[in-house]
Design a protein around this motif. Structure first.
Motif, short mmCIF file in Angstrom:
data_model
loop_
_atom_site.label_atom_id
_atom_site.label_comp_id
_atom_site.label_asym_id
_atom_site.label_seq_id
_atom_site.Cartn_x
_atom_site.Cartn_y
_atom_site.Cartn_z
N LEU A 3 -24.47 -6.99 -9.72
CA LEU A 3 -23.45 -7.49 -8.81
C LEU A 3 -22.76 -8.71 -9.39
O LEU A 3 -21.69 -9.11 -8.94
CB LEU A 3 -24.08 -7.90 -7.46
CG LEU A 3 -24.80 -6.82 -6.68
CD1 LEU A 3 -25.61 -7.43 -5.53
CD2 LEU A 3 -23.79 -5.81 -6.13
N VAL B 35 -29.67 -6.22 -10.08
CA VAL B 35 -30.10 -6.17 -8.68
C VAL B 35 -31.60 -5.88 -8.64
O VAL B 35 -32.07 -4.96 -9.33
CB VAL B 35 -29.33 -5.07 -7.93
CG1 VAL B 35 -29.88 -4.88 -6.52
CG2 VAL B 35 -27.84 -5.40 -7.88
N LEU C 214 -32.73 -1.93 -3.60
CA LEU C 214 -31.92 -0.73 -3.70
C LEU C 214 -32.70 0.56 -3.90
O LEU C 214 -32.36 1.60 -3.35
CB LEU C 214 -30.91 -0.90 -4.84
CG LEU C 214 -29.79 0.12 -5.01
CD1 LEU C 214 -29.01 0.27 -3.70
CD2 LEU C 214 -28.86 -0.31 -6.13
N ILE D 15 -23.76 5.97 -0.58
CA ILE D 15 -23.46 4.63 -1.06
C ILE D 15 -21.97 4.45 -1.25
O ILE D 15 -21.30 5.31 -1.85
CB ILE D 15 -24.20 4.33 -2.38
CG1 ILE D 15 -25.71 4.40 -2.16
CG2 ILE D 15 -23.81 2.96 -2.93
CD1 ILE D 15 -26.53 4.09 -3.41
N CYS E 37 -19.37 2.10 -3.14
CA CYS E 37 -19.10 1.04 -4.11
C CYS E 37 -17.76 0.41 -3.72
O CYS E 37 -16.69 1.00 -3.95
CB CYS E 37 -19.05 1.61 -5.52
SG CYS E 37 -20.67 2.08 -6.15
N GLN F 39 -21.07 0.75 -11.83
CA GLN F 39 -22.10 0.95 -10.81
C GLN F 39 -22.12 2.38 -10.25
O GLN F 39 -23.19 2.99 -10.12
CB GLN F 39 -21.92 -0.05 -9.66
CG GLN F 39 -22.20 -1.49 -10.01
CD GLN F 39 -21.02 -2.18 -10.65
OE1 GLN F 39 -19.92 -1.62 -10.70
NE2 GLN F 39 -21.22 -3.38 -11.14
N VAL G 251 -22.34 -1.46 -1.97
CA VAL G 251 -22.51 -2.28 -3.18
C VAL G 251 -21.15 -2.89 -3.50
O VAL G 251 -20.18 -2.16 -3.73
CB VAL G 251 -23.02 -1.41 -4.35
CG1 VAL G 251 -23.04 -2.23 -5.64
CG2 VAL G 251 -24.40 -0.86 -4.05
N ASN G 252 -21.09 -4.22 -3.52
CA ASN G 252 -19.81 -4.92 -3.68
C ASN G 252 -19.94 -5.98 -4.80
O ASN G 252 -20.30 -7.11 -4.54
CB ASN G 252 -19.40 -5.57 -2.36
CG ASN G 252 -18.13 -6.39 -2.44
OD1 ASN G 252 -18.03 -7.40 -1.78
ND2 ASN G 252 -17.17 -5.97 -3.24
N PRO G 253 -19.64 -5.59 -6.04
CA PRO G 253 -19.81 -6.52 -7.16
C PRO G 253 -18.63 -7.48 -7.32
O PRO G 253 -17.51 -7.06 -7.58
CB PRO G 253 -19.91 -5.58 -8.37
CG PRO G 253 -19.12 -4.38 -7.98
CD PRO G 253 -19.26 -4.25 -6.49
N MET H 151 -24.92 -5.20 -0.23
CA MET H 151 -25.27 -6.02 -1.39
C MET H 151 -23.99 -6.49 -2.05
O MET H 151 -23.15 -5.67 -2.44
CB MET H 151 -26.11 -5.20 -2.37
CG MET H 151 -27.55 -5.07 -1.91
SD MET H 151 -28.46 -3.76 -2.75
CE MET H 151 -28.13 -2.41 -1.64
N ARG I 62 -28.25 -9.90 -0.17
CA ARG I 62 -28.51 -8.60 0.46
C ARG I 62 -28.59 -8.85 1.96
O ARG I 62 -29.29 -9.77 2.41
CB ARG I 62 -29.82 -8.00 -0.03
CG ARG I 62 -30.18 -6.66 0.63
CD ARG I 62 -31.49 -6.13 0.05
NE ARG I 62 -31.81 -4.79 0.52
CZ ARG I 62 -32.68 -4.53 1.50
NH1 ARG I 62 -33.32 -5.54 2.12
NH2 ARG I 62 -32.94 -3.28 1.88
#
Length: 259
Positions: free
Chosen positions: A45, A51, A56, A64, A66, A74, A131-133, A160, A254
């Motif tokens: 991330l 992570v 996860l 999921i 992204c 990812q 999932v948010n990088p 996350m 998280r």
């Protein structure tokens, strides 16, 4: 200066970053996909720390999202590990990186062009995990993001996210890259507050427009949206070593949707 919405410019800027090979736009390798299919995988991330496994894994069979997470990184790893993956991104070129890996490796990834603040393409309670990088620095207000994430997650689902420590944005960025820590800005930060010539130079060079959000919005905003924070870590920003060698500049959280 009154702010126009930066989404249109940042779409063009991230398309340009793909052509320049920015680190967040370089697809994973076939070797990484093969390892993920065999159960040996990590995602990030933030720039360096992976992570934690207990955030996860396992992902097989999970739906999921992204979020603002294109780039061929990812999403393909998660798909190879057995997840049902959707990527939403503001940049067509970033989405194309996900499609490139999916086609190359025989993976199923749904790609959706859109703004992370508006997830109306998805029904309520659609996903097990988001999932948010490190991408919410490119929207002026993160609170709509948290509200939409809460809406589209299933009860018990997890969010996350990686984001920038707001301390980073008080310094003159160009001088900080050169090792000179000069305090210049206030938080919350906005590129729109730069002198017109500096702001226009960013636009002319197809650089993304940045926003530095307060911790109250980054963490408190998640709680206000209905999340419970259950995990936290920090990470370095190697390109900004002058400051990052003194304090970690990236944060990952998280959070669970408990109701």
């Amino acid at each position: 200066m009154a702010q126009s919405d930066p989404a249109k410019h940042n779409r063009k800027a991230w398309d340009s970053l793909v052509s320049k090979g920015n680190r967040w736009t370089v697809p994973v390798t076939g070797e990484q996909i093969a390892a993920a299919k065999a159960g040996d995988w990590k995602i990030v991330l933030t720039p360096e720390k992976p992570v934690p496994d207990d955030w996860l894994k396992p992902v097989a069979g999970k739906k999921i999202l992204c979020l603002a997470g294109g780039g061929g990184q990812q999403a393909p790893i998660l798909a190879a590990a057995g997840a049902e993956v959707t990527t939403l991104d503001n940049s067509p070129s970033q989405l194309e990186q996900d499609r490139l890996v999916a086609s190359r490796e025989g993976l199923a990834i749904e790609t959706v062009l859109g703004d992370m603040r508006d997830l109306s393409a998805f029904e309520n309670e659609s996903f097990d995990v988001i999932v948010n990088p490190c991408s919410n620095s490119f929207v002026p207000d993160v609170n709509p993001v948290w509200k939409e994430c809460h809406r589209v997650l299933k009860p018990g689902g997890s969010l996350m996210v990686g984001f920038i420590n707001p301390l980073t944005h008080i310094f003159d960025y160009e001088k900080m890259e050169a090792g000179d820590l000069e305090v210049r800005h206030k938080i919350p930060y906005s590129d729109y507050d730069l002198p017109e010539a500096e702001r226009q130079a960013l636009i002319d060079q197809d650089e993304p427009l940045w926003f530095g959000h307060s911790l109250e919005d980054q963490i408190g905003g998640q709680i206000e949206a209905g999340f419970v924070i259950t995990g936290f870590y920090e990470d370095r920003w190697p390109e900004l070593a002058a400051l990052s060698d003194r304090i970690n500049l990236l944060i990952a959280t998280r959070a669970l949707k408990v109701a």
